[in-house]
Design a protein around this motif. Structure first.
Motif, PDB file in Angstrom:
ATOM      1  N   TRP A  68      -1.019  -0.008  -4.802  1.00  0.00           N
ATOM      2  CA  TRP A  68      -1.186   0.032  -3.349  1.00  0.00           C
ATOM      3  C   TRP A  68      -0.606  -1.225  -2.683  1.00  0.00           C
ATOM      4  CZ3 TRP A  68      -1.864   3.530   0.141  1.00  0.00           C
ATOM      5  CH2 TRP A  68      -2.286   3.169   1.401  1.00  0.00           C
ATOM      6  N   ARG A  69      -0.841  -2.393  -3.304  1.00  0.00           N
ATOM      7  CA  ARG A  69      -0.386  -3.652  -2.706  1.00  0.00           C
ATOM      8  C   ARG A  69       1.100  -3.914  -2.944  1.00  0.00           C
ATOM      9  NH1 ARG A  69      -5.465  -4.844  -4.487  1.00  0.00           N
ATOM     10  NH2 ARG A  69      -4.741  -5.642  -6.467  1.00  0.00           N
ATOM     11  N   HIS A 126       4.215  -5.955  -0.590  1.00  0.00           N
ATOM     12  CA  HIS A 126       5.118  -5.044   0.115  1.00  0.00           C
ATOM     13  C   HIS A 126       4.506  -3.671   0.358  1.00  0.00           C
ATOM     14  CE1 HIS A 126       8.386  -7.883  -0.350  1.00  0.00           C
ATOM     15  NE2 HIS A 126       8.108  -7.969  -1.641  1.00  0.00           N
ATOM     16  N   GLY A 127       3.298  -3.468  -0.104  1.00  0.00           N
ATOM     17  CA  GLY A 127       2.642  -2.160  -0.014  1.00  0.00           C
ATOM     18  C   GLY A 127       2.542  -1.593   1.380  1.00  0.00           C
ATOM     19  N   PRO A 128       2.063  -2.350   2.369  1.00  0.00           N
ATOM     20  CA  PRO A 128       1.950  -1.763   3.714  1.00  0.00           C
ATOM     21  C   PRO A 128       3.286  -1.251   4.248  1.00  0.00           C
ATOM     22  CG  PRO A 128       0.691  -3.789   3.601  1.00  0.00           C
ATOM     23  CD  PRO A 128       1.462  -3.677   2.310  1.00  0.00           C
ATOM     24  N   TYR A 129       4.359  -1.987   4.006  1.00  0.00           N
ATOM     25  CA  TYR A 129       5.676  -1.546   4.461  1.00  0.00           C
ATOM     26  C   TYR A 129       6.119  -0.283   3.716  1.00  0.00           C
ATOM     27  CZ  TYR A 129      10.715  -1.341   4.960  1.00  0.00           C
ATOM     28  OH  TYR A 129      11.989  -0.904   5.185  1.00  0.00           O
ATOM     29  N   TRP A 156       4.321   1.989   1.971  1.00  0.00           N
ATOM     30  CA  TRP A 156       3.504   3.178   2.205  1.00  0.00           C
ATOM     31  C   TRP A 156       3.619   3.683   3.634  1.00  0.00           C
ATOM     32  CZ3 TRP A 156       2.948   5.532  -1.986  1.00  0.00           C
ATOM     33  CH2 TRP A 156       2.743   4.842  -3.168  1.00  0.00           C
ATOM     34  N   SER A 157       3.821   2.770   4.601  1.00  0.00           N
ATOM     35  CA  SER A 157       4.030   3.241   5.972  1.00  0.00           C
ATOM     36  C   SER A 157       5.368   3.972   6.090  1.00  0.00           C
ATOM     37  CB  SER A 157       3.949   2.081   6.967  1.00  0.00           C
ATOM     38  OG  SER A 157       4.995   1.152   6.754  1.00  0.00           O
ATOM     39  N   CYS A 158       6.369   3.545   5.354  1.00  0.00           N
ATOM     40  CA  CYS A 158       7.660   4.261   5.351  1.00  0.00           C
ATOM     41  C   CYS A 158       7.500   5.652   4.750  1.00  0.00           C
ATOM     42  CB  CYS A 158       8.705   3.476   4.579  1.00  0.00           C
ATOM     43  SG  CYS A 158       9.285   2.014   5.446  1.00  0.00           S
TER      44      CYS A 158
END
Length: 57
Positions: free
Chosen positions: A10-11, A15-18, A20-22
């Motif tokens: 997940w993390r 870079h995870g937020p970028y 997974w949001s993509c």
């Protein structure tokens, strides 16, 4: 497996937020595209049927 845990997956080293949001945005846009294509197809079929009915005589 490359990641030791689901949390690391997940993390993704920060870079995870970028990432997974993509993926999420891609899925939303793909769904919108499919739904729009279906509605355009139905609209075109209705127009074609109406055209045939008008020009049948």
């Amino acid at each position: 497996m490359y990641f030791e845990s689901v949390g690391e997956l997940w993390r993704m080293a920060g870079h995870g937020p970028y990432v997974w949001s993509c993926y999420g945005l891609f899925m939303v846009l793909l769904a919108v595209n499919v739904l729009h294509a279906r509605s355009e197809r139905l609209s075109a079929l209705k127009q074609a049927k109406a055209f045939i009915r008008r020009n049948r005589n």
